[in-house]
Design a protein around this motif. Structure first.
Motif, PDB file in Angstrom:
ATOM      1  N   ASP A   1      60.773 -65.013  43.275  1.00 41.08           N
ATOM      2  CA  ASP A   1      60.382 -66.276  43.898  1.00 41.08           C
ATOM      3  C   ASP A   1      60.522 -66.273  45.417  1.00 41.08           C
ATOM      4  N   GLY A   2      61.210 -65.257  45.976  1.00 39.86           N
ATOM      5  CA  GLY A   2      61.313 -65.185  47.433  1.00 39.86           C
ATOM      6  C   GLY A   2      60.008 -64.741  48.065  1.00 39.86           C
ATOM      7  N   SER A   3      59.072 -64.282  47.251  1.00 33.59           N
ATOM      8  CA  SER A   3      57.830 -63.737  47.787  1.00 33.59           C
ATOM      9  C   SER A   3      56.627 -64.599  47.466  1.00 33.59           C
ATOM     10  N   ASN A   4      56.835 -65.856  47.061  1.00 34.18           N
ATOM     11  CA  ASN A   4      55.679 -66.631  46.613  1.00 34.18           C
ATOM     12  C   ASN A   4      54.915 -67.334  47.739  1.00 34.18           C
ATOM     13  N   SER A   5      55.120 -66.889  48.977  1.00 36.35           N
ATOM     14  CA  SER A   5      54.380 -67.499  50.091  1.00 36.35           C
ATOM     15  C   SER A   5      52.956 -66.973  50.136  1.00 36.35           C
ATOM     16  N   PRO A   6      51.998 -67.810  50.555  1.00 35.47           N
ATOM     17  CA  PRO A   6      50.628 -67.317  50.755  1.00 35.47           C
ATOM     18  C   PRO A   6      50.565 -66.252  51.846  1.00 35.47           C
ATOM     19  N   LYS A   7      51.588 -66.227  52.701  1.00 36.28           N
ATOM     20  CA  LYS A   7      51.623 -65.207  53.759  1.00 36.28           C
ATOM     21  C   LYS A   7      51.660 -63.793  53.188  1.00 36.28           C
ATOM     22  N   LEU A   8      52.149 -63.694  51.951  1.00 36.23           N
ATOM     23  CA  LEU A   8      52.176 -62.393  51.288  1.00 36.23           C
ATOM     24  C   LEU A   8      50.777 -61.788  51.263  1.00 36.23           C
ATOM     25  N   PHE A   9      49.776 -62.637  51.085  1.00 31.97           N
ATOM     26  CA  PHE A   9      48.398 -62.146  50.985  1.00 31.97           C
ATOM     27  C   PHE A   9      47.875 -61.693  52.338  1.00 31.97           C
ATOM     28  N   GLU A  10      48.342 -62.331  53.404  1.00 31.55           N
ATOM     29  CA  GLU A  10      47.915 -61.899  54.736  1.00 31.55           C
ATOM     30  C   GLU A  10      48.402 -60.488  55.006  1.00 31.55           C
ATOM     31  N   ILE A  11      49.654 -60.225  54.594  1.00 33.38           N
ATOM     32  CA  ILE A  11      50.237 -58.930  54.889  1.00 33.38           C
ATOM     33  C   ILE A  11      49.727 -57.867  53.917  1.00 33.38           C
ATOM     34  N   ALA A  12      49.699 -58.204  52.638  1.00 31.64           N
ATOM     35  CA  ALA A  12      49.326 -57.205  51.640  1.00 31.64           C
ATOM     36  C   ALA A  12      47.813 -57.045  51.543  1.00 31.64           C
ATOM     37  N   GLY A  13      47.045 -58.022  52.010  1.00 32.46           N
ATOM     38  CA  GLY A  13      45.591 -57.946  51.910  1.00 32.46           C
ATOM     39  C   GLY A  13      45.142 -57.932  50.457  1.00 32.46           C
ATOM     40  N   ARG A  14      44.098 -57.182  50.201  1.00 30.70           N
ATOM     41  CA  ARG A  14      43.541 -57.152  48.852  1.00 30.70           C
ATOM     42  C   ARG A  14      44.497 -56.550  47.833  1.00 30.70           C
ATOM     43  N   ALA A  15      45.512 -55.820  48.330  1.00 30.03           N
ATOM     44  CA  ALA A  15      46.446 -55.183  47.401  1.00 30.03           C
ATOM     45  C   ALA A  15      47.206 -56.214  46.577  1.00 30.03           C
ATOM     46  N   ALA A  16      47.290 -57.453  47.058  1.00 29.39           N
ATOM     47  CA  ALA A  16      48.078 -58.467  46.344  1.00 29.39           C
ATOM     48  C   ALA A  16      47.313 -59.079  45.177  1.00 29.39           C
ATOM     49  N   ASP A  17      46.028 -58.786  45.068  1.00 28.67           N
ATOM     50  CA  ASP A  17      45.286 -59.291  43.910  1.00 28.67           C
ATOM     51  C   ASP A  17      45.826 -58.628  42.643  1.00 28.67           C
ATOM     52  N   GLY A  18      46.090 -59.439  41.640  1.00 31.02           N
ATOM     53  CA  GLY A  18      46.613 -58.905  40.383  1.00 31.02           C
ATOM     54  C   GLY A  18      48.126 -58.808  40.360  1.00 31.02           C
ATOM     55  N   VAL A  19      48.789 -59.172  41.463  1.00 30.80           N
ATOM     56  CA  VAL A  19      50.251 -59.149  41.499  1.00 30.80           C
ATOM     57  C   VAL A  19      50.788 -60.438  40.855  1.00 30.80           C
ATOM     58  N   TYR A  20      51.855 -60.319  40.086  1.00 34.39           N
ATOM     59  CA  TYR A  20      52.455 -61.498  39.456  1.00 34.39           C
ATOM     60  C   TYR A  20      53.653 -61.984  40.267  1.00 34.39           C
TER      61      TYR A  20
END
Lengths: 372, 304
Positions: free
Chosen positions: A250-269
């Motif tokens: 739950d420490g990683s549930n920020s939308p900012k995660l997607f900015e940093i990870a880019g497309r790699a975050a698709d499919g991440v739970y």
């Protein structure tokens, strides 16, 4: 004689009224302990904003005990030393209570500070199980604790058919605790933890760790720490050719995660505490947040922070004063009081009596609800 | 993955990491070479480079996109701008201190580091900035070994820059002057070499390389923030010392050795990645104890 008594009584009444009036003008100060600088500042500012919205609503309704409420922010910077400084600052400012507490590692040492000063503390985000035994009795955790998340995570990985698990944490109280408890539960289920590793905060390169995970083999990778470095790990896992399941705490549930990870975050739970956009009750809140803080979205811990402030306000009203002991008793007596995140009542250890975790899935650069 | 695959994969990881360290270490070593200063602000110059590159990329991405074309333009802009920043820092903070005791100038360098770091902290509110590019996650697979295209291009660019620097130092007049200044400043002055200008050029080149590394780090890791220069500054310093501070080839070698050490340390059974910084700085201590001049450094006779 009787005349004199009447005079005295009148004088006393006037004095009382005067002092009452004096109180009415003097606002109640509530401390807010969140990181407003550092790598977790995004969450911290979201939390502070949410608390401010709750305070605005309380003030619009006439305040608490007829007094207006104002907040005083202490920047914990997600750092144990800075948070103790912030806590001492709030404690010496004679606050009626403190709301906030993000980053369990930075919240843990402040429990003693507030405990010694006997200040009611509503913890709205930090949820490491290490906080539970360290609580002197004045702190109340309204986020589900790590135990609830561990159960959710282990069940989820099993349901996805994972047999081997890699767990990565950051060495702070929160993420290490979550990692160790998950590893323990996972092994108890007769399954194997192939890699359990701690990385240092602010580390840039995870490529050798990714190679280790690939070489040891893991059906799933569980990142238990925060988004700033989590986004980086997800990105490098996919860059490095890892194709298994990736889940974050739950420490990683920020939308900012997607900015940093880019497309790699698709499919991440993501195992998450209740986020505003997935709560029908929070519609009005999201609207006022958007109106007041243009260009910002409420973020993951804002609903809990809003509820934390409302809960403290409710307790002060119920106690009928800002006397710490009375407010603490009132908090402990909460029995299903509900604002945005559902009913709040506490166990005898001052933790939330129910689990509030949901599972999110990354899709096209944002979280969607996977299951409740 | 077989053991060979693992070793090759970690070798690749080590080379990528090592080329970042080497680029930053070069600046350390060049500046030390000419004015005997451990420029502790160098890691922060790298950080500023990443932010300037980010700004430049945001500006040009509308017209030429955020692919390799845009990234190279951004890197070029960052190198020029931060190169000049390096010169300004040298003129303002270090030049007046050149005749002061060495400790004073070292403390000035720490102050410059803090100034840059805190300025970035104030400007970014301490928040992490996402460095977005159009690059994908494709790469080459050789059996179980996987190398990302981004990694290949970044290592190649680092090698090109290092070759460029080597040519600059060995083939040009300024390079020759730089080597001469590092040997004997006073003699250079007597021979009519503009020592101040040589020092300025050295700062320009060193800072530009650090900026290039900063932009590369942004591209590779996708995230930049005000504190990113701290650890890499320490590690690049370590690399420079391992290679022999003052030696340009030494800095490249030290960077690669350090990168490889870290990569392989992660793979050691039962110890793991938590210990890789212990290895890194342990090696620094060993080098200082057994070969204080570093692998390629020459011992210098202290003239009284």
């Amino acid at each position: 004689m009787s005349k004199r008594l009447t005079h005295l009584a009148a004088a006393a009444t006037i004095a009382l009224a005067a002092s009452g009036a004096g109180h009415a003008q003097e606002p109640i100060t509530v401390g807010v302990q969140v990181p407003t600088t550092g790598s977790e500042a995004t969450y911290g500012v979201d939390m502070k904003n949410a608390i401010q919205i709750a305070v605005d609503e309380i003030n619009a309704d006439g305040g608490l005990l007829g007094r207006q409420v104002e907040i005083l922010v202490g920047d914990s910077a997600c750092d144990p030393q800075q948070s103790v400084n912030a806590a001492s600052k709030l404690a010496s400012a004679d606050v009626a209570g403190v709301v906030g507490g993000y980053c369990s590692g930075a919240t843990l040492p402040t429990l003693k500070t507030y405990g010694d000063a006997n200040i009611p503390f509503v913890i709205t985000a930090a949820n490491s199980t290490k906080l539970i035994p360290a609580n002197p009795g004045n702190a109340f955790m309204i986020n589900s604790t790590g135990y609830d998340q561990v159960r959710k995570a282990v069940d989820f990985f099993k349901s996805q058919g994972a047999k081997t698990l890699a767990i990565v944490d950051q060495g702070d109280a929160y993420s290490q605790d979550l990692a160790n408890l998950t590893a323990k539960e996972w092994k108890k289920a007769g399954l194997e933890v192939t890699v359990q590793e701690t990385v240092s905060k602010g580390e840039q390169s995870f490529s050798s760790l990714v190679t280790k995970i690939r070489s040891e083999g893991a059906d799933a990778v569980f990142w238990t720490a925060y988004y700033a470095d989590g986004g980086l790990l997800i990105r490098q896992l996919r860059q490095g050719g890892y194709q298994g399941i990736i889940a974050v705490g739950d420490g990683s549930n920020s939308p900012k995660l997607f900015e940093i990870a880019g497309r790699a975050a698709d499919g991440v739970y993501c195992f998450s505490n209740p986020i505003a956009e997935f709560l029908p009750e929070a519609k009005q809140f999201i609207e006022s947040y958007g109106n007041k803080y243009k260009g910002r979205s409420p973020g993951p811990y804002s609903t809990l922070s809003y509820d934390g402030m409302k809960l403290l306000g409710w307790a002060i009203e119920k106690a009928g004063s800002t006397d710490p002991d009375a407010v603490i008793d009132a908090l402990a007596s909460a029995d299903g009081e509900a604002w945005l995140t559902g009913p709040i009542s506490f166990t005898d250890k001052n933790t939330l009596a129910r689990s509030n975790f949901i599972i999110l899935k990354g899709e096209q650069g944002g979280w969607t609800l996977h299951s409740k | 993955m077989s053991l060979t695959d693992i070793l090759i994969q970690q070798l690749v990881n080590g080379l990528v990491l090592g080329s970042f360290y080497a680029l930053v270490a070069l600046g350390y070593t060049m500046i030390f070479g000419v004015i005997k200063l451990l420029n502790f602000a160098h890691g922060d110059i790298y950080m500023v480079g990443a932010f300037v590159g980010f700004g430049a990329l945001s500006l040009v991405s509308g017209t030429i996109g955020a692919g390799w074309m845009g990234i190279f333009v951004a890197m070029f802009v960052a190198m020029i701008a931060v190169g000049f920043l390096g010169v300004v820092i040298e003129q303002v903070a270090y030049r007046p201190m050149l005749s002061a005791p060495r400790l004073s100038i070292l403390i000035t360098a720490l102050a410059v580091s803090l100034v840059l770091q805190n300025a970035a902290l104030a400007l970014t509110d301490g928040q992490v900035t996402a460095f977005r590019t159009d690059l994908g996650f494709g790469g080459v697979s050789l059996g179980a070994v996987f190398v990302n295209y981004t990694q290949i291009v970044l290592v190649a660019s680092a090698i090109v820059l290092m070759i460029g620097l080597e040519l600059f130092v060995s083939r040009t007049m300024y390079g020759k002057a730089m080597r001469a200044v590092s040997l004997d400043k006073d003699m250079c002055r007597l021979m009519g070499i503009n020592v101040q200008r040589v020092i300025a050029v050295t700062f320009f080149a060193g800072s530009a390389l650090a900026a290039a590394a900063g932009v590369m780090a942004g591209v590779q890791y996708g995230r930049i923030w005000y504190f990113m220069g701290f650890l890499i500054g320490l590690k690049a310093f370590t690399a420079a010392v391992i290679g022999g501070i003052g030696s340009i080839t030494g800095a490249m070698l030290g960077g690669l050795i350090l990168g490889l050490l870290e990569a392989f340390a992660t793979q050691i059974p039962h110890i793991g990645g938590e210990w890789k910084d212990v290895f890194t700085f342990g090696v620094l201590i060993l080098v200082l104890v057994f070969k204080p001049t570093g692998l390629l450094g020459k011992s210098e006779v202290e003239r009284m």
